[in-house]
Scaffold this motif. Structure first.
Motif, PDB file in Angstrom:
ATOM      1  N   UNK A 140     -70.160 -32.923 -15.509  1.00  0.00           N
ATOM      2  CA  UNK A 140     -68.942 -32.392 -16.143  1.00  0.00           C
ATOM      3  C   UNK A 140     -67.677 -32.858 -15.441  1.00  0.00           C
ATOM      4  N   UNK A 141     -66.685 -33.226 -16.252  1.00  0.00           N
ATOM      5  CA  UNK A 141     -65.319 -33.464 -15.765  1.00  0.00           C
ATOM      6  C   UNK A 141     -64.487 -32.301 -16.280  1.00  0.00           C
ATOM      7  N   UNK A 142     -64.025 -31.457 -15.376  1.00  0.00           N
ATOM      8  CA  UNK A 142     -63.316 -30.243 -15.772  1.00  0.00           C
ATOM      9  C   UNK A 142     -61.935 -30.583 -16.330  1.00  0.00           C
ATOM     10  N   UNK A 143     -61.589 -29.991 -17.460  1.00  0.00           N
ATOM     11  CA  UNK A 143     -60.266 -30.212 -18.052  1.00  0.00           C
ATOM     12  C   UNK A 143     -59.192 -29.447 -17.297  1.00  0.00           C
ATOM     13  N   UNK A 144     -57.968 -29.979 -17.332  1.00  0.00           N
ATOM     14  CA  UNK A 144     -56.871 -29.338 -16.598  1.00  0.00           C
ATOM     15  C   UNK A 144     -56.147 -28.282 -17.425  1.00  0.00           C
ATOM     16  N   UNK A 145     -56.290 -28.339 -18.740  1.00  0.00           N
ATOM     17  CA  UNK A 145     -55.622 -27.346 -19.581  1.00  0.00           C
ATOM     18  C   UNK A 145     -56.545 -26.153 -19.828  1.00  0.00           C
ATOM     19  N   UNK A 146     -55.943 -24.972 -20.043  1.00  0.00           N
ATOM     20  CA  UNK A 146     -56.771 -23.795 -20.279  1.00  0.00           C
ATOM     21  C   UNK A 146     -57.379 -23.787 -21.679  1.00  0.00           C
ATOM     22  N   UNK A 153     -58.077 -42.688 -15.282  1.00  0.00           N
ATOM     23  CA  UNK A 153     -57.063 -41.715 -15.714  1.00  0.00           C
ATOM     24  C   UNK A 153     -57.106 -40.378 -14.982  1.00  0.00           C
ATOM     25  N   UNK A 154     -58.066 -40.192 -14.083  1.00  0.00           N
ATOM     26  CA  UNK A 154     -58.188 -38.916 -13.386  1.00  0.00           C
ATOM     27  C   UNK A 154     -58.783 -37.843 -14.284  1.00  0.00           C
ATOM     28  N   UNK A 155     -58.490 -36.588 -13.963  1.00  0.00           N
ATOM     29  CA  UNK A 155     -59.093 -35.477 -14.710  1.00  0.00           C
ATOM     30  C   UNK A 155     -58.586 -35.441 -16.145  1.00  0.00           C
ATOM     31  N   UNK A 156     -59.472 -35.114 -17.094  1.00  0.00           N
ATOM     32  CA  UNK A 156     -59.040 -34.991 -18.486  1.00  0.00           C
ATOM     33  C   UNK A 156     -58.325 -33.657 -18.709  1.00  0.00           C
ATOM     34  N   UNK A 157     -57.686 -33.527 -19.853  1.00  0.00           N
ATOM     35  CA  UNK A 157     -57.056 -32.257 -20.218  1.00  0.00           C
ATOM     36  C   UNK A 157     -58.118 -31.304 -20.747  1.00  0.00           C
ATOM     37  N   UNK A 158     -58.965 -31.844 -21.594  1.00  0.00           N
ATOM     38  CA  UNK A 158     -60.057 -31.027 -22.133  1.00  0.00           C
ATOM     39  C   UNK A 158     -61.360 -31.483 -21.442  1.00  0.00           C
ATOM     40  N   UNK A 159     -62.234 -30.544 -21.115  1.00  0.00           N
ATOM     41  CA  UNK A 159     -63.450 -30.877 -20.351  1.00  0.00           C
ATOM     42  C   UNK A 159     -64.356 -31.848 -21.108  1.00  0.00           C
ATOM     43  N   UNK A 160     -64.883 -32.809 -20.352  1.00  0.00           N
ATOM     44  CA  UNK A 160     -65.816 -33.796 -20.903  1.00  0.00           C
ATOM     45  C   UNK A 160     -67.140 -33.654 -20.163  1.00  0.00           C
TER      46      UNK A 160
END
Ligand SMILES: [Zn+2]
Length: 431
Positions: free
Chosen positions: A79-85, A125-132
């Motif tokens: 998992x790549x955790x998204x930065x937005x809630x 691009x670093x961390x995504x906004x929405x989790x992937x």
């Protein structure tokens, strides 16, 4: 000459070369787990080979900087955790299990493609906004226990643990015991059922010859066929092959033959989407000098339109009954599989099409004649599949082959789609 354009092309060529090399390497790496004596791969659910492959995938996902976890049935996620809630997750991947003496690509390609894509996106691009997330689904093929889609089925609520009570493999080992032996099935483990998946994207080999024959580099799967299977038993009269006159026979084999040819003729007339196959036949007593008194054969019929498939099968049964009646045979029909056709998400298919056009990759919208985890995900969340060509259409065989360049085409498109869904500010609310 537009320099910006030239630079982009060069970069894309370099990227494609890296993706092709990476995919070729990872396919070989994963094929080691479960390599069998016939140069194929055998990774049946909850066996030592399966467990070794699954642990290796988890380790590799960690190396790629993903947060790795598994669930109660043994699906493994990176998992790549998204930065937005936003609590929704974009999921990609495929199944880790194989058939007996299978190839290196079926299932495995979708897993390694997802791993490479997430690795690239994180590095670039670093961390995504929405989790992937990328998933290695524990089981799809139904090769060990008489159940398919165990991994995706538990995630979506299509299956649950109650269903496998008392179910055994060919060696008499209980499904539940095998699962426990691998370290799964305990209610204290992370629940498998998910409600946070916004989309599922599965890359897979075509397992057919259409893309290669027509020279398309990728296939965008719009629908997965429905399947119905039947076993027909025809009972006539056993008799001496020398002393029974032709006019006095009730030959079950001759009746079956007429039915099978009739089936082929009708299927050819219906439309191109319909396929019907008699794959297994047995005769009794199965002796050269005896008129067969009993013949049993299977029918596998597939179509993308549920009503057309139903109509075909109803027509088939009544035609078989007519043939049986004319020949004074008894016909018994036992239906034992009824999987409905599934239309995949058109919005996601459109995005894939646009991405292919952006990269000048020839592509074809098509139907999958084989079953896939995507058909289990689609009723649960928007789902799409991308096919890469299978050399000579071969699959479920050690001869399975897809070129590194084709694998790279798929991963390049996957990267763009995951970027759109995970990194762009305006999430597609249609998902
Ligand atoms: Zn598969």
């Amino acid at each position: 000459v537009d320099n910006t354009e030239a630079k982009f092309t060069t970069n894309e060529n370099n990227l494609k070369r890296d993706l092709a090399a990476g995919a070729a390497k990872l396919i070989e790496w994963l094929a080691v787990f479960g390599r069998d004596s016939h140069d194929g791969v055998t990774r049946l659910l909850y066996t030592q080979e399966w467990r070794a492959g699954q642990l290796a995938v988890a380790t590799k996902m960690k190396e790629y900087g993903l947060y790795v976890y598994d669930d109660q049935v043994g699906n493994v996620f990176g998992r790549l955790e998204g930065t937005l809630p936003d609590n929704k997750t974009i999921l990609t991947g495929s199944h880790l299990d194989t058939v007996n003496n299978g190839g290196k690509y079926d299932g495995a390609y979708g897993i390694i493609a997802g791993m490479i894509a997430l690795d690239y996106l994180l590095q670039t691009y670093g961390s995504p906004k929405r989790s992937l997330e990328v998933v290695a689904l524990c089981e799809e093929e139904g090769s060990r226990f008489p159940l398919t889609f165990w991994g995706s089925g538990n995630i979506t609520g299509h299956h649950d643990i109650e269903q496998i009570k008392g179910m055994k493999d060919a060696d008499g080992i209980l499904f539940m015991e095998a699962m426990k032996e691998s370290g799964y099935g305990d209610p204290s483990l992370k629940p498998t059922r998910r409600n946070d998946i916004a989309a599922f994207i599965e890359l897979h080999i075509e397992q057919g010859i259409l893309l290669e024959r027509r020279g398309y580099r990728l296939g965008i799967v719009e629908a997965i066929v429905g399947q119905k299977r039947f076993t027909f038993t025809i009972t006539g009269e056993t008799g001496h092959a020398g002393t029974t006159p032709m006019t006095l026979r009730k030959d079950a084999m001759a009746g079956a033959s007429e039915m099978i040819l009739q089936l082929e003729k009708t299927a050819l007339r219906v439309d191109k989407q319909l396929v019907a196959t008699v794959g297994r036949i047995t005769a009794e007593p199965n002796a050269a000098n005896v008129i067969p008194g009993k013949v049993t054969f299977t029918v596998d019929a597939r179509h993308t339109v549920e009503n057309d498939l139903n109509q075909f099968c109803i027509g088939m049964i009544s035609r078989f009954q007519e043939i049986a009646a004319t020949r004074e045979l008894h016909l018994d029909c036992h239906p034992w599989m009824d999987e409905k056709p599934v239309q995949l998400n058109d919005n996601l298919a459109g995005k894939l099409e646009q991405i292919c056009q952006n990269h000048d990759i020839s592509h074809h919208r098509m139907v999958s004649g084989a079953g896939h985890d995507s058909q289990i995900f689609q009723p649960h969340c928007p789902t799409v599949m991308l096919f890469v060509p299978s050399h000579r259409g071969i699959s479920h065989s050690p001869l399975e082959f897809t070129s590194p360049e084709s694998m790279a085409d798929g991963i390049l498109v996957l990267i763009d789609l995951l970027y759109q869904l995970g990194y762009e500010e305006n999430f597609d609310e249609n998902l």
